[in-house]
Design an enzyme around this catalytic site. Sequence first.
Site, short mmCIF file in Angstrom:
data_model
loop_
_atom_site.label_atom_id
_atom_site.label_comp_id
_atom_site.label_asym_id
_atom_site.label_seq_id
_atom_site.Cartn_x
_atom_site.Cartn_y
_atom_site.Cartn_z
N ASP A 51 0.81 -1.22 0.00
CA ASP A 51 0.00 0.00 0.00
C ASP A 51 0.85 1.27 0.00
OD1 ASP A 51 -2.38 -1.29 -0.04
OD2 ASP A 51 -2.82 -1.09 2.09
N LYS A 107 -3.46 3.57 -2.62
CA LYS A 107 -4.68 4.35 -2.85
C LYS A 107 -4.53 5.71 -2.19
CE LYS A 107 -7.53 0.18 -2.63
NZ LYS A 107 -8.57 -0.51 -1.84
N MET A 155 -8.09 8.84 8.34
CA MET A 155 -8.50 9.43 7.04
C MET A 155 -9.48 10.59 7.23
SD MET A 155 -8.95 5.78 5.02
CE MET A 155 -9.82 5.04 6.42
#
Length: 458
Positions: A248, A270, A383
């Site tokens: 990731d 991502k 996030m």
Amino acid sequence: MEIFPISLKLQQQRCLIVGGGHIAYRKAILLQKAGAILDVVAPEIDANLLEIVKKSTGTFLQHTFSEKDLAFPYRLVIAATNVAEVNHQVFALCEQRNLLVNSVDDIPHCRFMMPAIIDRSPLVISVASNGTSPVLSRQLRTKIETLVPQGMGKLAEFSGQWRKQVKEKISNPDQRRVFWEDVYASAIKEQVFTGNLDTAHDMMRQALDTWSIPKGEVYLVGAGPGDPELLTLKALRLMQQADVVIYDRLVSAPILELCRRDAVKIYVGKARSNHSVPQDGINALLVQYAQQGKRVCRLKGGDPFIFGRGGEEIQELFAAGVAFQVVPGITAASGCSAYAGIPLTHRDYAQSVRFLTGHLKEGSPELPWQELVYENQTLVLYMGLVGLDRICKQLIAHGQRPNMPVALISKGTTPEQKVVVGTLQDIASKVAEHQIHAPTLTIIGEVVTLREQLQWGE
């Protein structure tokens, strides 16, 4: 990497040492042990050094060094006099001839370094520091000595006796590597260590006769928040044996460096509105490589089961009949808060902690706001940077006090860690002011006030 480590085969190769004292003697011991033929140039020679020269079938040339002494095409040269000018002259002349040269304790005048050595022949381990810290290299050698049993040399020799047969039986190099790793994890190794070589050979013969193509497997590994020293031992072991690493965006470069060097590495990171590989594609990759018989490490920042979509990935593996293991990692909430000096719970300030995702669906935060407005509670938002302003306004609108402390921890546990403290009322305005970027963890609660006392990481 400033130096390139190689292992020279010096059996019956002629080498030159310039200097006849104790320093030259120390280097001669290692070269003679490696089978080199040693010539020594010096006005005088130490008696012990002379004995080594004779033992190597070399020659003592009793005179001051000159350019003529390099007429013979030596494999390597060591300048070990106590006169710097002579050592520099040796270096310059060797450089002109592209000869490997080492000037003892003189880094600028070395084309190669003499490492600290752990000798388990035919297994040889060396530790080098580019000449900057030989004492540190020797200390590391001492530590490694205690970790590498004497029997490792026997095991290396035993492996060499079977290498050709194993290669003939198992042509695929990835499958062959798995076979050898299984051998080294089996009772065969112990039989070799204890000297029961007949038994070890019988067991090896049986292992090779019954060998079959290994099935693939997926390791779902939590890489932690960024500091490589926070990896678990199991995570490190599986990372170093995987054939394929699918990683990731939040996996730090130092952690990726710890993976097996020749493994295939595939980035599937991502970022907001920018998925290099969609989740369905990642799932398909895991299944595809595992069904090819590969050992696949799915390396995820933090913990795979805390906002890491690890559950979705193993559901896919289970449906495809692919074997898998899950290795938990230190989640960002634990790692970042600890390195920022903010305890998530405290008897006087917070008796509970909630992990939440601040990721916005269709532009709107979908959180149970009423449940979050509680004084003695810590909120941790993953996030949450993009929707931070709206999240703060919603908490205030549902009754949370505007001066509730908030901390933003960007790139936590890494050398680039940055912490900005504010309140629900003003923290969003500090994002641009302090140039805070993802990945950033948000902590909301009275425990943030303890940072002033406890910021040990800075």
